[in-house]
Design a protein around this motif. Structure first.
Motif, PDB file in Angstrom:
ATOM      1  N   GLN A  27       0.828  -1.200   0.000  1.00  0.00           N
ATOM      2  CA  GLN A  27       0.000   0.000   0.000  1.00  0.00           C
ATOM      3  C   GLN A  27       0.870   1.261   0.000  1.00  0.00           C
ATOM      4  N   GLY A  28       0.583   2.157  -0.965  1.00  0.00           N
ATOM      5  CA  GLY A  28       1.253   3.452  -1.023  1.00  0.00           C
ATOM      6  C   GLY A  28       2.699   3.413  -1.481  1.00  0.00           C
ATOM      7  N   LEU A  29       3.197   2.251  -1.871  1.00  0.00           N
ATOM      8  CA  LEU A  29       4.613   2.115  -2.220  1.00  0.00           C
ATOM      9  C   LEU A  29       4.907   2.772  -3.578  1.00  0.00           C
ATOM     10  N   GLY A  48      -3.406   3.023  -3.473  1.00  0.00           N
ATOM     11  CA  GLY A  48      -2.682   4.287  -3.428  1.00  0.00           C
ATOM     12  C   GLY A  48      -1.231   4.199  -3.859  1.00  0.00           C
ATOM     13  N   ALA A  49      -0.807   3.067  -4.415  1.00  0.00           N
ATOM     14  CA  ALA A  49       0.590   2.908  -4.841  1.00  0.00           C
ATOM     15  C   ALA A  49       0.874   3.755  -6.076  1.00  0.00           C
ATOM     16  N   ASP A  50       2.161   4.127  -6.245  1.00  0.00           N
ATOM     17  CA  ASP A  50       2.596   4.901  -7.403  1.00  0.00           C
ATOM     18  C   ASP A  50       3.199   3.943  -8.421  1.00  0.00           C
ATOM     19  N   LEU A  51       2.443   3.677  -9.488  1.00  0.00           N
ATOM     20  CA  LEU A  51       2.883   2.764 -10.544  1.00  0.00           C
ATOM     21  C   LEU A  51       2.972   3.477 -11.889  1.00  0.00           C
ATOM     22  N   GLN A  68      -7.400   3.800  -6.022  1.00  0.00           N
ATOM     23  CA  GLN A  68      -6.705   5.078  -5.818  1.00  0.00           C
ATOM     24  C   GLN A  68      -5.224   5.027  -6.225  1.00  0.00           C
ATOM     25  N   ALA A  69      -4.797   3.964  -6.875  1.00  0.00           N
ATOM     26  CA  ALA A  69      -3.406   3.880  -7.323  1.00  0.00           C
ATOM     27  C   ALA A  69      -3.193   4.759  -8.555  1.00  0.00           C
ATOM     28  N   ASN A  70      -1.938   5.163  -8.775  1.00  0.00           N
ATOM     29  CA  ASN A  70      -1.587   5.962  -9.945  1.00  0.00           C
ATOM     30  C   ASN A  70      -0.880   5.068 -10.950  1.00  0.00           C
TER      31      ASN A  70
END
Length: 265
Positions: A27-29, A48-51, A68-70
């Motif tokens: 999460q959120g990584l 919420g992770a940044d991909l 909510q991930a990117n």
């Protein structure tokens, strides 16, 4: 078990050439730009992770939480995201999902403008309230029974797409290309089809009640059993040859009778 860091993941891939991240808490990584092709991320928590710009070609993401991930500009071509994969509210702008399996996936409220969904499997997917403005679904993408109510599909390329039984009520399809689309039994109640092209589309048993058909091109479309009650049209609307709009329950937006030359094309 401690959460893995980006560095640990990169070092493991460098040694092994692949990685199994099944059911991991990520999460959120920040995984932006990382190569994760064929990685197993099934059941992982990537909320919420940044991909951004990550490469996930042929990756397994079954039951993965990507809400909510990117994932903007990421490459998920041929990835497996079927079942209960959760991409609700995710940023999927300009993502590559060509040939990906998203059957039954949750993409509600996702941002998909500029995405490549050609040849993707979207049967039963939830795309309600998603933003698909300008999306490319060329290549007969399968959206049968998909939930697209309230979605933004303005100017989208939906030529030859399969939408049988899909829910597009209240959707924005203005200026979209739906030529040759299979839209049998589709729900288009209160949708905006102004300026859209539906040439040779199959709309048998479709519900078009209260839809905006101003400037819509329905040349050679089939409408057997379709409902047009209180759908609005104007002089620029092009109907299938022989159809008399005043006998369908549709309402002329310009309040003037449509001449034979204008309605029979």
């Amino acid at each position: 078990m401690e959460k893995l860091t980006r560095k640990q993941i990169e070092e493991h891939i460098a040694v092994m050439g692949y990685i199994n991240l099944q059911a991991q808490d990520l999460q959120g990584l920040d995984l932006s730009g990382m190569f994760l092709g064929r990685a197993n991320l099934s059941g992982a928590n990537l909320r919420g992770a940044d991909l951004r710009r990550a490469v996930l070609i042929d990756a397994f993401l079954i039951d993965t939480d990507l809400s909510q991930a990117n994932l903007a500009e990421a490459d998920l071509s041929d990835a497996e995201l079927s079942g209960t994969a959760n991409l609700s509210g995710a940023d999927l702008r300009k993502i590559k999902l060509e040939g990906a399996n998203l059957a039954g996936a949750n993409l509600s409220g996702a941002k998909l403008s500029g995405a490549d969904l050609s040849k993707a499997e979207l049967t039963g997917a939830n795309l309600s309230q998603a933003n698909l403005a300008g999306v490319d679904l060329l290549g007969a993408a399968d959206l049968n029974r998909a939930k697209l109510n309230g979605a933004n599909l303005s100017q989208a390329n939906l030529k030859d797409v399969k939408l049988r039984g899909a829910d597009l009520s209240g959707a924005d399809l203005s200026q979209a290309n739906l030529d040759g689309a299979d839209m049998r039994a589709v729900t288009l109640r209160e949708s905006d089809l102004s300026g859209a092209t539906l040439r040779q589309a199959n709309l048998d048993q479709a519900d078009l009640s209260e839809a905006n058909l101003n400037g819509t091109d329905l040349t050679n479309a089939t409408l057997r059993g379709a409902g047009l009650h209180q759908a609005t049209y104007n002089r620029q609307t092009k109907w299938p040859k022989g159809l008399i709009p005043t006998l369908t329950g549709a309402i002329s937006d310009d309040q003037q009778p449509t001449t034979n030359d204008q309605r029979v094309l």
